[in-house]
Design an enzyme around this catalytic site. Structure first.
Site, PDB file in Angstrom:
ATOM      1  CD  GLU A 179      -6.671  -0.460  18.733  1.00  0.00           C
ATOM      2  OE1 GLU A 179      -5.615   0.045  19.190  1.00  0.00           O
ATOM      3  OE2 GLU A 179      -6.686  -1.457  17.993  1.00  0.00           O
ATOM      4  CG  HIS A 219      -4.592  -5.887  20.233  1.00  0.00           C
ATOM      5  ND1 HIS A 219      -5.117  -5.055  21.200  1.00  0.00           N
ATOM      6  CD2 HIS A 219      -4.146  -5.071  19.239  1.00  0.00           C
ATOM      7  CE1 HIS A 219      -4.983  -3.796  20.810  1.00  0.00           C
ATOM      8  NE2 HIS A 219      -4.403  -3.778  19.628  1.00  0.00           N
TER       9      HIS A 219
END
Length: 315
Positions: free
Chosen positions: A165, A199
């Site tokens: 990420e 997310h």
């Protein structure tokens, strides 16, 4: 340094949105595209996810390198663009980690209180401090480390997810947006939005855990999005200020380990007091502790893309 040309704002935004989409989409490629059979275990499922996240990160790094109008194509310069550096490494680890700990002052105090209570109970039983007692503590600690190291979910939370990420949403996106001509404060807000939206792939999983209640699901998802938005802004700030990828990386790992900061606990005000004091200290120290000269020998000629870790962000 003169403004580089060759990358417009729309192109930079589309490139970042594409990388965010691919980061999530590739996670589902084995099932939806390759039509592989369903994994037989959680470990097999997570290993597939690890491979997909690694491939996605590598693709983003290559895509970013091709898209950026770099002055040089040497590996060392490209690593500097991504914040992958060895100089000032201990500063990039210790200072951001210490700063992040301040936001978790309440949680750390609570854990300390639990440890003290456990120690008092141990002493109350008349066992006292002995060599066997210390030996048991060390054995339990090592057993916990061994259990964590063999836990596939721990690898996801503390290794794979933070690393991939940060590579995609910080190391790749921030240079693209800065090169596209966006102001630093816009970059600090825009990257976390993409980071938060990425997310949302956990939506159906959360929906099932909440007994298919839309209201509860919206509340949980909203809380997670808010938290990831705040953390994403903080991580972007660290990356821009320090020019080190390891700075937001260690903060990311620590936050995943600690979870949400603890605000209060019944029957004691120490946790709330610690949280308030830690928050005030965090705000006061945020800019001084992240001054670029602490992480670069010469902030006017640093290895970061277009010198964005120098005086572009005033402290």
């Amino acid at each position: 340094m003169e403004q580089e040309t060759g990358l417009s704002k729309p192109v930079a935004v589309i490139a970042c949105a594409t990388m965010a989409f691919l980061y999530v989409a590739i996670l589902y490629a084995p099932t939806l595209i390759l039509r592989l059979p369903a994994p037989s275990s959680l470990k097999e499922f997570m290993i597939r996810r690890f491979i997909c996240a690694t491939i996605s990160s590598f693709m983003s790094l290559v895509f970013c390198a091709l898209l950026l109008p770099l002055r040089r194509r040497e590996a060392t310069y490209l690593f500097g663009v991504y914040g992958i550096r060895l100089d000032h490494l201990w500063q990039a680890v210790v200072f951001p980690l210490s700063l992040t700990c301040l936001m978790y002052a309440g949680s750390l105090v609570f854990k300390s209180l639990l440890l003290v209570d456990s120690w008092k109970e141990h002493m109350h039983q008349g066992e006292g401090i002995s060599l066997n007692c210390i030996k048991d503590i060390l054995q339990n600690f090592l057993a916990g480390l061994s259990s964590t190291a063999s836990n596939v979910l721990a690898w996801r939370s503390y290794v794979v997810a933070p690393l991939t990420e940060e590579l995609v949403f910080r190391a790749c996106m921030i240079p693209l947006l800065l090169c596209g001509g966006f102001e630093i404060y816009i970059v600090i807000l825009l990257c976390p939005i993409l980071f938060s939206l990425a997310h949302l792939n956990h939506w159906m999983e959360i929906y099932g855990r909440q007994n298919y209640s839309l209201l509860k699901t919206f509340m949980v998802v909203g809380l997670r999005l808010g938290y990831t938005l705040i953390f994403g802004s903080y991580a972007s700030f660290l990356f821009i200020r320090t020019g080190h990828l390891v700075a937001p990386l260690v903060a990311h790992i620590f936050c995943n380990f600690m979870g949400l900061p603890m605000l209060f606990v019944r029957r004691t005000g120490m946790v709330s007091l610690a949280f308030i004091a830690g928050t005030v200290a965090f705000i006061c120290l945020l800019c001084p502790v992240t001054q670029p000269h602490l992480y670069n020998d010469g902030t006017n000629d640093c290895e970061c893309w277009r010198g964005y870790c120098s005086s572009n962000l005033n402290s």
